[in-house]
Scaffold this active site. Structure first.
Site, short mmCIF file in Angstrom:
data_model
loop_
_atom_site.label_atom_id
_atom_site.label_comp_id
_atom_site.label_asym_id
_atom_site.label_seq_id
_atom_site.Cartn_x
_atom_site.Cartn_y
_atom_site.Cartn_z
N ARG A 59 6.92 14.91 53.31
CA ARG A 59 6.62 15.98 52.36
C ARG A 59 5.19 16.45 52.51
NH1 ARG A 59 4.37 15.31 47.66
NH2 ARG A 59 5.24 13.25 47.24
N TYR A 112 10.28 44.06 46.96
CA TYR A 112 11.55 43.34 47.06
C TYR A 112 11.96 42.90 45.65
CZ TYR A 112 14.52 39.23 47.78
OH TYR A 112 15.52 38.29 47.70
N ASP A 185 2.55 40.98 51.84
CA ASP A 185 3.86 40.60 52.37
C ASP A 185 4.16 41.53 53.54
OD1 ASP A 185 6.56 40.23 52.98
OD2 ASP A 185 7.13 39.88 50.90
N LYS A 210 13.64 36.25 58.24
CA LYS A 210 13.87 37.57 58.81
C LYS A 210 13.44 37.60 60.28
CE LYS A 210 15.07 38.57 54.55
NZ LYS A 210 14.56 37.47 53.73
#
Length: 393
Positions: A59, A112, A185, A210
């Protein structure tokens, strides 16, 4: 803007993406893997002094994730990269790390829908943050909203799904005047076609789901920054505060996708331009949104701050929703779907496919009812254009 040849790197983008130079150093096992190995172990043997291991618990640090994060940083020309479990995890970690409860965040109003909901229903409602939405196409609107109490400026460019642009350099100047972090972004452009950090942004964010991965088989997100303090805040939140790091196998998939990113993006753009020109000339298309077209109102800005126009476009269908549904059903090459950036072509009508997320009386930019968003893939362009011509009524 040149295609990243002006970056201050020893090697050009395509070489960095393939990563052969960076992977040539033997690892602790004595091998020189051309492809970084996938380390699935959740924990590593503890040692002290000369026997100390760089990695103790996955982690907090995993060799496969570290390799990807370094690769992401090189792609964006930044110092630090962080890989997250999703694009939304990357966005939410950035906001939660940098904006305190009761703080002030200025955001572009074309976003978005997931980011919009994060801002309005969690950051604002649950944390009491003053979220101020502005039309970021005009830098003056951003300047009017920012003050000495602002904690973060946030923008998408190009935006989802209206393909609006934010002048990164101009907004970066405003941010720096007020010593406010500026996050971009840049998912729709990918690191290949846009370099926010070079243009003054402090943070570049991507949904690696993406274009960066590019094969529709991994969910992930990335943040790259040059700022030491921002990195420390985000890294703590990624590894300790929220624990939303990307899994080793997904890191492998994203790293694999990066190797073909330049070739794919060139093909995406070439196909998208052909599709955009076809749609622009069609009498059932009322309006088209693609920054690569001279008819786009921000085409000059796109040509200045992007090295290419990517594979995303949208258009307003001239007809009823019933006719629009018939058009979608008549397509063979374009799969109806909500994602984007993969090698296959996808098509989405937000008002039909995600009606609960569109224009819910929010303060963000209104999406036309007959808007169609297309993620143009890398199939044969003649097949794509013929499919559209045949299906359009």
């Amino acid at each position: 803007m040149t295609r990243h040849d002006d970056r201050f790197h020893e090697h050009r983008f395509e070489t960095i993406a393939v990563g052969a130079v960076e992977n040539a150093t033997p690892d602790e096992s004595g091998t020189s893997d051309v492809i970084p190995p996938v380390h699935f172990s959740s924990t590593f043997e503890w040692g002290s002094g000369d026997d100390a291991n760089e990695h103790e618990y996955s982690r907090e640090s995993n060799p496969t994730r570290v390799a990807l994060e370094e690769q992401l940083a090189r792609l964006e020309g930044g110092e630090y990269g962080l890989a997250f479990a999703s694009g939304m995890a990357a966005i939410s970690t950035t906001m939660l790390s940098l904006v305190p409860p009761g703080g002030h965040l200025v955001s572009s109003d074309s976003l978005y829908s997931g980011t919009e909901k994060l801002l309005t229903e969690f950051v604002a409602r649950h944390l009491g943050v003053d979220v101020e939405f502005v039309d970021a196409r005009e830098p003056e609107n951003v300047a009017a909203a920012v003050d000495s109490d602002t904690d973060l400026i946030w923008a998408e460019t190009p935006t989802n799904p209206l393909m609006r642009l934010c002048d990164i350099s101009s907004v970066a100047t405003i941010a720096h005047d007020y010593s406010v972090p500026f996050g971009v972004d840049s998912t729709f452009a990918s690191p290949y076609f846009q370099a926010p950090l070079e243009q003054g942004a402090d943070i570049a964010v991507h949904s690696t789901t993406k274009y960066i991965n590019g094969h529709s088989d991994s969910i992930g997100g990335a943040v790259v920054t040059d700022d030491d303090e921002i990195y420390e805040e985000l890294a703590f939140c990624q590894r300790i505060g929220l624990g939303n790091m990307l899994s080793p196998f997904d890191c492998y998939l994203v790293g694999r996708g990066i190797k073909t990113l330049p070739a794919r993006m060139e093909h995406h753009e070439e196909n998208a331009m052909a599709v955009a020109r076809l749609l622009e000339a069609h009498d059932r298309v009322a309006r088209i949104y693609y920054p690569g077209l001279e008819s786009h109102p921000q085409h000059d800005l796109a040509a200045e701050q992007m090295s290419g126009y990517s594979g995303m476009l949208s258009f307003e269908f001239d007809g009823t929703l019933d006719e629009l549904e018939e058009f979608i059903e008549g397509l063979e090459m374009f799969t109806p779907g909500a994602s984007l950036g993969g090698v296959e072509s996808l098509i989405e009508v937000p008002s039909l496919m995600i009606p609960n997320e569109v224009n819910r009386g929010s303060v963000t930019a209104e999406i036309p009812e007959t808007l169609v968003r297309i993620s143009v893939g890398i199939e044969d362009v003649d097949d794509l254009c013929e499919d559209l011509r045949t299906a359009l009524p």
